[in-house]
Enzyme design. Structure first.
Site, PDB file in Angstrom:
ATOM      1  N   ASP A   1       6.329   8.286   3.262  1.00  0.00           N
ATOM      2  CA  ASP A   1       6.682   6.900   2.956  1.00  0.00           C
ATOM      3  C   ASP A   1       8.003   6.602   3.686  1.00  0.00           C
ATOM      4  O   ASP A   1       8.656   7.485   4.232  1.00  0.00           O
ATOM      5  CB  ASP A   1       6.764   6.649   1.446  1.00  0.00           C
ATOM      6  CG  ASP A   1       6.600   5.162   1.137  1.00  0.00           C
ATOM      7  OD1 ASP A   1       6.686   4.341   2.076  1.00  0.00           O
ATOM      8  OD2 ASP A   1       6.398   4.799  -0.032  1.00  0.00           O
TER       9      ASP A   1
HETATM   10  C1  BGC Z   1       6.372   1.435   0.504  1.00  0.00           C
HETATM   11  C2  BGC Z   1       5.012   1.728   1.100  1.00  0.00           C
HETATM   12  C3  BGC Z   1       4.833   0.976   2.387  1.00  0.00           C
HETATM   13  C4  BGC Z   1       5.960   1.313   3.320  1.00  0.00           C
HETATM   14  C5  BGC Z   1       5.847   0.655   4.682  1.00  0.00           C
HETATM   15  C6  BGC Z   1       7.492   1.575   1.507  1.00  0.00           C
HETATM   16  O1  BGC Z   1       8.693   1.083   1.018  1.00  0.00           O
HETATM   17  O2  BGC Z   1       6.604   2.297  -0.591  1.00  0.00           O
HETATM   18  O3  BGC Z   1       4.013   1.408   0.176  1.00  0.00           O
HETATM   19  O4  BGC Z   1       3.591   1.268   2.939  1.00  0.00           O
HETATM   20  O5  BGC Z   1       7.190   0.925   2.727  1.00  0.00           O
HETATM   21  O6  BGC Z   1       6.079  -0.695   4.634  1.00  0.00           O
END
Ligand code: BGC
Length: 717
Positions: free
Chosen positions: A266
């Site tokens: 993530d």
């Molecule tokens: C979130 C994810 C997301 C990623 C990319 C993160 O802050 O937890 O769910 O896919 O950002 O945008």
């Protein structure tokens, strides 16, 4: 490009080029912004330079065919080996045509429409140049304080798993041969939906039994459907951050489940191993994450800055790096990027497909199937009478919900716009803002309401009050809005509350003061149309809650499939005090899982069971007749639950095992048959084996998880 050529390509790559493939950066890094000095700061902070960007493997958050094609073209001109970039984005519930938030979609119990929503999202995103969608999010959650409950389909293992499959099918279809598909990335592995206290990113600690019983099945279901990618979670799991958790990713995900697709961290989660306190520096973080199985590092640079060094020092092998690179190249190959790096990016088709009338119609249909009627004291449907619409959501475009970054307010149909198609002389007033108000705005709303026969009050949470980092300790509707509702109720006229929110709220007061309550969630681009269709009875509500609404926040987590305890409150010999209960609140949710009303009424006949015993080879048939006892055609979601009366570990009081959504004309009766197989009776045993036990079971059928009929049967070997 075939597998052999792919391996040859890998052999030609330098260490720098390989580690580059493992880095994902956001769009601005690729727009030549460093030439203009715009992102020099972030690059310096990350310790990377223009050369690293030329080697990068993927891009986060880009959209728009023109922009993506430009980035790809420019990049390939400078890439020594012509390895195209992968473009990934969060296409969570629609791209520009925004569908209801996933929690709302969960309440539709409609797999066909859910699949179609992902298919449309994929089509709009694909022509805009996107290759991978960071969805579905399938984190099971039982805690509405957590803002991200709006991103999953709810609290149930079976329902979430069924939706996970539908979304993956919709996004990916046959990825290699179908047009307008994107690869799907299931997230957040694992158990991100169970943070302590509902506070985002917080500690998760649970037994392996609970993890396997409730939290893992939906990720597994997505992978069984062929989902290409997995994203790690921010949380720790039993003491180890998911993003550095070898047991979770190498042992379980890769070895036990056989997942050989791409695993991405993530956002920034590799570097977060430092504040978690398990890595002393970025180099250690890189070592832990790669060893644990993370292929792509999103938005930080631990890999690119340290993997070569770690290999030279013999701390990790080049083979481990090669495996990760090969997985990324394989995905690029599957997507056909070596032959056509622009894939479906097409400016003409963007104009043709995005927000097309067909897409809008699908969004309207799914929204109307996701809106849950929670209370109706003979007020709805509305007629062509004098109606006032008040409350901060009356004319608001903030109804797309979190993760709708590509959706635009100007494309959004607001509630008042939708209602004006039915009553042109609708009276409107905000009454107050979301959290503040004044006597003047309140009086304006009251004056409008005085002129009406019925009043609709549109209340809720701003969309940024849920979603990521949107945890709340108080899950009531802000007081100023409840005051507005009470003031309107004092006029003595019928009042309908329409709620916009991203989580189950404590709505006791709303239920008390409104004569009808409609849960709209964040219904998306076509929200106003869909709501008006429901309010005026063009569409008969059919949705059922996929997450329990708590009686109060103190009960949280409260969910229907809980265990009995040794001192159940409702046992025939229960004592008055020494039982499992609250002294100041009921044990039960205010509104249970599976609950939702219709303008029709349904009567269930007596439950029939085909035999009292069953074996592995002889399943049981459970039948019931459902009659529409009203004069209005409608849909009913008939639910089947099972309880294993004696297990080797405790079993939930009820577990959803199947459901059928049926359409009944006025007065029509239909027989609903369910088959119970041995497979549905399996559960995780103390040794983590998934199997059934011979013995006695109870089966329940009904229109929600509480109002059910039951019969017993025995499974014999
Ligand atoms: C979130 C994810 C997301 C990623 C990319 C993160 O802050 O937890 O769910 O896919 O950002 O945008």
């Amino acid at each position: 490009m075939n597998d052999h050529q792919l391996k040859e390509l890998l052999n030609e790559m330098t260490l720098e080029e390989k580690t580059g493939q493992l880095m994902q950066l956001a769009t601005p890094f690729f727009k030549g912004a460093s030439d203009s000095g715009q992102i020099t700061g972030p690059m310096q902070d990350m310790g990377i330079n223009d050369k690293d960007i030329i080697n990068a493997g993927s891009v986060l958050g880009a959209s728009g065919a023109k922009e993506i094609k430009n980035i790809q073209k420019k990049y390939l001109e400078s890439s020594r080996l012509n390895i195209p970039l992968l473009f990934m984005s969060d296409i969570v519930h629609g791209f520009k045509t925004i569908f209801p938030v996933p929690l709302a979609i969960g309440c539709s119990w409609d797999m066909e429409l859910a699949e179609k929503s992902a298919e449309i999202a994929a089509k709009e995103a694909a022509v805009s140049g996107v290759h991978v969608s960071f969805a579905p999010m399938v984190d099971l959650s039982r805690d509405p304080r957590w803002g991200r409950v709006m991103e999953s389909t709810g609290e149930d293992v079976f329902l979430n798993s069924t939706f996970a499959r539908a979304f993956v099918r919709g996004f990916q279809g046959n990825l290699e041969s179908d047009k307008y598909k994107v690869a799907s990335c299931v997230k957040h592995f694992a158990a991100y939906g169970a943070p302590e206290g509902g506070r985002d990113y917080n500690t998760v600690d649970m037994s392996e039994w609970m993890l396997r019983e409730s939290y893992l099945p939906a990720y597994k279901a997505a992978l069984d459907e062929g989902c290409e990618m997995v994203m790690t979670a921010f949380n720790i799991l039993n003491g180890i951050p998911s993003t550095g958790n070898k047991a979770l990713m190498r042992d379980l995900l890769r070895k036990e489940w056989g997942f050989d697709g791409v695993l991405i961290s993530d956002w920034g989660a590799v570097k977060e191993l430092l504040p978690h306190g398990v890595a002393a520096n970025e180099k250690e973080a890189a070592e832990q994450a790669l060893k644990a199985g993370v292929d792509i590092e999103m938005m930080t640079s631990c890999y690119v800055n340290h993997l070569s060094e770690l290999i030279e020092e013999g701390k990790i092998t080049e083979d481990l790096l090669d495996e990760a690179v090969l997985r990324i190249l394989t995905l690029k190959k599957k997507l056909g990027l070596f032959e056509n790096p622009h894939r479906f990016a097409n400016e003409e088709e963007e104009k043709e497909f995005i927000l097309s009338s067909e897409h809008r119609a699908a969004a309207r249909e799914l929204a109307s199937k996701s809106i849950v009627l929670l209370k109706n004291e003979k007020v709805l449907p509305l007629k062509k009478e004098k109606i006032a619409l008040v409350g901060p959501f009356s004319m608001s475009t903030d109804i797309l919900g979190p993760w709708s970054w590509a959706g635009a307010p100007e494309d959004t149909i607001t509630l008042d716009q939708g209602m004006k198609n039915y009553v042109a002389d609708l009276l409107t007033a905000d009454g107050c803002d979301i959290e503040t108000g004044s006597e003047k705005t309140l009086q304006e709303a009251v004056e409008k309401a005085k002129q009406a026969d019925k009043i609709v009050v549109a209340l809720g949470e701003r969309s940024d009050m849920s979603g990521e980092a949107g945890s709340r300790a108080d899950i009531r509707i802000p007081e100023v809005q409840v005051d507005l509702l009470k003031k309107i109720k004092e006029l003595g006229k019928p009042v309908v509350a329409v709620l916009f929110n991203g989580r189950p709220l404590d709505i006791k007061e709303v239920m008390e003061h409104a004569d009808a309550v409609v849960e709209a969630w964040y219904p998306g681009t076509e929200g106003g149309h869909a709501l008006a269709d429901i309010l005026f009875g063009k569409v008969n509500p059919s949705a059922k809650l996929s997450m329990s609404f708590p009686y109060s926040v103190g009960q949280v987590p409260v969910y229907y499939n809980h265990y009995n305890t040794g001192r159940p409150k409702d046992a025939p010999d229960a004592q008055v005090r020494y039982v499992s209960q609250y002294l100041d609140a009921p044990n039960e949710a205010l509104l249970p899982f599976g609950y939702g009303l219709s303008y029709s009424t349904f009567a269930y006949s007596t439950l029939e069971i085909s035999a009292e015993t069953m074996t592995k080879d002889e399943p049981l048939i459970i039948s019931i007749e459902v009659k529409n006892t009203s004069g209005t055609a409608g849909e009913e979601i008939v639910q089947l639950y099972v309880r294993d009366l004696i297990g080797q570990v405790v079993r939930p009081l009820k577990e959803l095992k199947d459901f059928q959504k049926i359409h009944l004309e006025a007065g029509e009766t239909q027989q609903v048959n369910f088959t119970i197989t041995e497979e549905q009776l399996r559960y995780i045993h103390p040794d983590m084996e998934y199997k059934s036990d011979a013995g006695e079971f109870e089966v329940f059928v009904g229109g929600n998880s509480q109002d059910v009929q039951s019969k017993r049967f025995t499974l014999i070997d």
